[in-house]
Design a protein around this motif. Structure first.
Motif, mmCIF file in Angstrom:
data_model
loop_
_atom_site.group_PDB
_atom_site.id
_atom_site.type_symbol
_atom_site.label_atom_id
_atom_site.label_comp_id
_atom_site.label_asym_id
_atom_site.label_seq_id
_atom_site.Cartn_x
_atom_site.Cartn_y
_atom_site.Cartn_z
ATOM 1 N N GLU A 21 5.098 0.450 8.773
ATOM 2 C CA GLU A 21 3.881 0.460 9.585
ATOM 3 C C GLU A 21 2.617 0.656 8.748
ATOM 4 O OE1 GLU A 21 4.689 3.638 12.260
ATOM 5 O OE2 GLU A 21 6.290 2.549 13.313
ATOM 6 N N ARG A 22 2.698 1.540 7.728
ATOM 7 C CA ARG A 22 1.504 1.921 6.980
ATOM 8 C C ARG A 22 1.364 1.185 5.650
ATOM 9 N NH1 ARG A 22 -0.706 6.742 8.965
ATOM 10 N NH2 ARG A 22 0.029 6.989 11.126
ATOM 11 N N GLY A 23 2.483 0.728 5.106
ATOM 12 C CA GLY A 23 2.436 0.178 3.752
ATOM 13 C C GLY A 23 2.311 -1.320 3.661
ATOM 14 N N SER A 24 2.243 -2.011 4.809
ATOM 15 C CA SER A 24 2.093 -3.469 4.837
ATOM 16 C C SER A 24 3.075 -4.165 3.914
ATOM 17 C CB SER A 24 0.663 -3.870 4.454
ATOM 18 O OG SER A 24 -0.281 -3.244 5.280
ATOM 19 N N LEU A 56 11.447 7.294 7.568
ATOM 20 C CA LEU A 56 10.498 7.061 6.483
ATOM 21 C C LEU A 56 10.283 5.569 6.264
ATOM 22 C CD1 LEU A 56 8.727 8.228 4.254
ATOM 23 C CD2 LEU A 56 10.753 8.316 2.771
ATOM 24 N N ALA A 57 11.346 4.791 6.371
ATOM 25 C CA ALA A 57 11.212 3.343 6.216
ATOM 26 C C ALA A 57 10.326 2.754 7.312
ATOM 27 C CB ALA A 57 12.588 2.678 6.236
ATOM 28 N N GLU A 58 10.436 3.265 8.535
ATOM 29 C CA GLU A 58 9.581 2.783 9.618
ATOM 30 C C GLU A 58 8.117 3.140 9.354
ATOM 31 O OE1 GLU A 58 10.530 0.786 12.642
ATOM 32 O OE2 GLU A 58 11.686 0.482 10.789
ATOM 33 N N LEU A 59 7.893 4.353 8.854
ATOM 34 C CA LEU A 59 6.536 4.743 8.493
ATOM 35 C C LEU A 59 5.991 3.830 7.395
ATOM 36 C CD1 LEU A 59 4.217 6.844 8.757
ATOM 37 C CD2 LEU A 59 5.362 8.148 6.953
ATOM 38 N N ALA A 60 6.843 3.552 6.403
ATOM 39 C CA ALA A 60 6.433 2.677 5.313
ATOM 40 C C ALA A 60 6.144 1.272 5.810
ATOM 41 C CB ALA A 60 7.517 2.637 4.241
ATOM 42 N N GLU A 104 0.830 -1.201 0.000
ATOM 43 C CA GLU A 104 0.000 0.000 0.000
ATOM 44 C C GLU A 104 0.872 1.261 0.000
ATOM 45 O OE1 GLU A 104 -3.205 -0.148 2.909
ATOM 46 O OE2 GLU A 104 -2.838 -2.292 3.137
ATOM 47 N N PRO A 105 1.578 1.532 -1.089
ATOM 48 C CA PRO A 105 2.432 2.718 -1.122
ATOM 49 C C PRO A 105 1.647 4.018 -0.949
ATOM 50 C CG PRO A 105 2.203 1.750 -3.316
ATOM 51 C CD PRO A 105 1.641 0.769 -2.348
ATOM 52 N N GLU A 106 0.404 4.057 -1.409
ATOM 53 C CA GLU A 106 -0.384 5.282 -1.282
ATOM 54 C C GLU A 106 -0.668 5.616 0.176
ATOM 55 O OE1 GLU A 106 -1.312 8.529 -3.156
ATOM 56 O OE2 GLU A 106 -0.776 6.713 -4.260
ATOM 57 N N ALA A 107 -0.786 4.594 1.016
ATOM 58 C CA ALA A 107 -0.999 4.833 2.443
ATOM 59 C C ALA A 107 0.230 5.483 3.075
ATOM 60 C CB ALA A 107 -1.331 3.520 3.153
ATOM 61 N N VAL A 108 1.405 5.149 2.567
ATOM 62 C CA VAL A 108 2.640 5.769 3.057
ATOM 63 C C VAL A 108 2.677 7.234 2.647
ATOM 64 C CG1 VAL A 108 5.162 5.655 3.035
ATOM 65 C CG2 VAL A 108 3.820 3.539 2.887
ATOM 66 N N VAL A 109 2.339 7.505 1.405
ATOM 67 C CA VAL A 109 2.310 8.884 0.907
ATOM 68 C C VAL A 109 1.318 9.717 1.711
ATOM 69 C CG1 VAL A 109 1.694 10.323 -1.080
ATOM 70 C CG2 VAL A 109 3.093 8.264 -1.403
ATOM 71 N N ASP A 110 0.157 9.159 2.003
ATOM 72 C CA ASP A 110 -0.860 9.900 2.760
ATOM 73 C C ASP A 110 -0.397 10.231 4.171
ATOM 74 O OD1 ASP A 110 -2.532 9.791 0.592
ATOM 75 O OD2 ASP A 110 -3.714 8.089 1.327
ATOM 76 N N ALA A 111 0.477 9.381 4.748
ATOM 77 C CA ALA A 111 0.886 9.575 6.133
ATOM 78 C C ALA A 111 2.148 10.407 6.288
ATOM 79 C CB ALA A 111 1.098 8.208 6.795
#
Length: 299
Positions: A292-295, A286-290, A258-265
């Protein structure tokens, strides 16, 4: 420069590189990525680039060739007369040179001071070692470096100068990239000497540099190191794009579902930056955010 007879136990560190090559009876073959370092002054300096507090009890060399650096490492391993043991292990893929090293340094082999492993450093099991000092085959520098760096041992390695400059580059510099972030994740990395082509026989087509890697923990935390390194690799395939587009365009490399979820966050200012402007700590966040949010899926 004096030279020690074959197999002589004493006198390590004094062997003449040209005489070693003659005794080996085989020239370095540039088609096999072999370029012997023959400048005595450079050879003598290289072991001294290890950090002052480095454990020198078991030195690893990759690509021993005719043994000029091996000779200097044996001198370093035996320099402390009070030490219980000092050892050198050399990994050499060329059978002719592996046999020569065992013959030339027979006393060291017999005394348990030297072990010669014949094989490709990318394939053989690395022995336990306390530090590595090596003139690496340039064609596989990256692969070997990234076998060694996760071991978190002091390293003194010879690379092509361009490769070395990329290892030590900082965010915003033209040389900064995946190699910079990945190497600096494991260690403080510095160029300690630049070496001209004339120091080698045969001469390579490029200048070289000696790099010291002093292991340390990064000043950031990553929950999944493999994903962090894969994410860095992915974004640098799109280094001219914004981070926003790089995240979106490289999900097939990073493994994000879900790359779009990373962009949104993510923060807008960060998303508008280019990957080459992000220092390792920002990449880690950023990798940690990805993660967590990008599955992310497993690679």
């Amino acid at each position: 420069m004096t030279d020690s007879p074959t197999g002589e136990a004493a006198g390590y560190g004094s062997r003449d590189p040209d005489a070693l090559a003659r005794r080996a009876g085989a020239r370095a073959d540039p088609d096999r990525d072999q370029h012997f370092l023959v400048d005595d002054r450079v050879l003598d300096r290289i072991p001294g680039y290890l950090p002052a507090d480095a454990d020198g009890s078991h030195l690893l060399e990759i690509g021993g060739g005719a043994g000029a650096l091996t000779d200097r490492l044996l001198a370093a391993a035996t320099a402390d007369a009070t030490a219980d043991s000092g050892r050198v292990t050399v990994i050499e893929r060329d059978g002719t040179f592996a046999d020569f090293l065992r013959e030339e340094f027979a006393a060291a082999v017999d005394g348990g001071l030297l072990d010669v492993v014949e094989g490709d450093a990318l394939d053989v099991d690395l022995p336990p070692f306390s530090a590595c000092v090596a003139n690496l085959p340039y064609g596989v520098s990256s692969e070997i470096a990234f076998r060694l760096l996760p071991e978190k041992k002091p390293l003194v390695l010879m690379f092509q100068a361009e490769f070395a400059d990329r290892m030590v580059a900082s965010a915003g510099e033209s040389e900064y990239g995946r190699l910079s972030v990945s190497a600096q994740h494991y260690a403080d990395v510095e160029v300690v000497e630049r070496v001209p082509k004339e120091a080698f026989d045969p001469q390579p087509a490029v200048e070289s540099a000696v790099v010291r890697c002093t292991p340390r923990d990064p000043d950031y935390v990553v929950g999944d190191e493999a994903f962090f390194l894969r994410f860095v690799k992915a974004l640098f395939t799109q280094r001219r794009k914004t981070v926003r587009n790089a995240v979106r365009n490289t999900a097939h490399i990073s493994g994000l579902d879900e790359p779009e979820a990373v962009v949104d966050a993510a923060d807008e200012e960060l998303l508008s930056s280019r990957p080459g402007k992000l220092d390792p700590a920002v990449f880690a966040a950023l990798a940690e955010l990805a993660r967590e949010r990008g599955s992310p899926t497993e690679a």
